[in-house]
Design a protein around this motif. Sequence first.
Motif, PDB file in Angstrom:
ATOM      1  N   UNK A 150       0.832  -1.205   0.000  1.00 57.64           N
ATOM      2  CA  UNK A 150       0.000   0.000   0.000  1.00 57.64           C
ATOM      3  C   UNK A 150       0.866   1.254   0.000  1.00 57.64           C
ATOM      4  N   UNK A 151       1.937   1.230   0.799  1.00 58.70           N
ATOM      5  CA  UNK A 151       2.848   2.378   0.836  1.00 58.70           C
ATOM      6  C   UNK A 151       3.562   2.547  -0.503  1.00 58.70           C
ATOM      7  N   UNK A 152       3.937   1.435  -1.122  1.00 57.92           N
ATOM      8  CA  UNK A 152       4.599   1.475  -2.426  1.00 57.92           C
ATOM      9  C   UNK A 152       3.670   2.067  -3.483  1.00 57.92           C
ATOM     10  N   UNK A 153       2.419   1.629  -3.457  1.00 54.68           N
ATOM     11  CA  UNK A 153       1.434   2.139  -4.422  1.00 54.68           C
ATOM     12  C   UNK A 153       1.187   3.632  -4.237  1.00 54.68           C
ATOM     13  N   UNK A 154       1.412   4.117  -3.028  1.00 54.38           N
ATOM     14  CA  UNK A 154       1.212   5.541  -2.739  1.00 54.38           C
ATOM     15  C   UNK A 154       2.458   6.367  -3.022  1.00 54.38           C
ATOM     16  N   UNK A 155       3.500   5.713  -3.558  1.00 57.13           N
ATOM     17  CA  UNK A 155       4.713   6.444  -3.918  1.00 57.13           C
ATOM     18  C   UNK A 155       5.909   6.164  -3.044  1.00 57.13           C
ATOM     19  N   UNK A 156       5.766   5.237  -2.106  1.00 62.87           N
ATOM     20  CA  UNK A 156       6.868   4.888  -1.218  1.00 62.87           C
ATOM     21  C   UNK A 156       7.858   3.953  -1.891  1.00 62.87           C
ATOM     22  N   UNK A 157       8.855   3.496  -1.139  1.00 60.75           N
ATOM     23  CA  UNK A 157       9.886   2.628  -1.710  1.00 60.75           C
ATOM     24  C   UNK A 157       9.390   1.213  -1.966  1.00 60.75           C
ATOM     25  N   UNK A 158       9.945   0.571  -2.981  1.00 57.11           N
ATOM     26  CA  UNK A 158       9.561  -0.800  -3.301  1.00 57.11           C
ATOM     27  C   UNK A 158      10.423  -1.848  -2.645  1.00 57.11           C
ATOM     28  N   UNK A 159      11.591  -1.441  -2.115  1.00 57.83           N
ATOM     29  CA  UNK A 159      12.514  -2.427  -1.552  1.00 57.83           C
ATOM     30  C   UNK A 159      11.895  -3.283  -0.449  1.00 57.83           C
ATOM     31  N   UNK A 160      11.128  -2.683   0.494  1.00 54.34           N
ATOM     32  CA  UNK A 160      10.521  -3.524   1.536  1.00 54.34           C
ATOM     33  C   UNK A 160       9.580  -4.582   0.963  1.00 54.34           C
ATOM     34  N   UNK A 161       8.889  -4.271  -0.133  1.00 54.79           N
ATOM     35  CA  UNK A 161       7.966  -5.222  -0.746  1.00 54.79           C
ATOM     36  C   UNK A 161       8.738  -6.412  -1.307  1.00 54.79           C
TER      37      UNK A 161
END
Length: 205
Positions: free
Chosen positions: A12-23
Amino acid sequence: MADMGSFREAVTAWAAGGPGEPVYELSGQLSVRTAVLLEGPSDVAAVGALAASRGRDLETEGICVLSMGGAMSVGRFTGLLGPPGLGLRLAGLCDEAEYPFYARGLERAGAPRQGFFVCAADLEDELIRALGAARVEELVDAEGDLRALQTFLNQPAQRGRTPQQQLRRFLGTKKGRKIRYGRVLVEALGPDQVPAPLDGLLAGL
């Protein structure tokens, strides 16, 4: 400790513009293989309830069921989680009116449509029709919401609507109600009452 809830939050954070590394990191730790894309949390509750009734633990199976916060986000999620991004298998449910958004998003992501199933109006409508209005009213009564339903039905705007339409509208009149009834209605289904889109989704996972 990593769990599917952490993965959902990271997506959800990635989709909102956050970093993808945690995913990517959590995906590897949890062996995530499939993302089930749903419009909202009531759909998530319904899918979870049906899976539980059939003795399945989707998280253990590497299946992440998540709410996108609306059909308009499908292009973003398919791009991040499908072939252009994380490379997960994608599946989900959508409303008939929103299907063009899904078709375009899947096409852009190069992902197949086979895992996506279409509800005539929405999942609540499918569940109400499967159970019948009388049975849904019994469940509303059992949940302590009968007085609220009766007050709602007395509103002039509800005149002329079918019982199914009235019940569907009622479920959306209070925050959290659709989520709760997503579970309640599914748990009340008989084995031969499960709406085809929901049944098809779970069978394909």
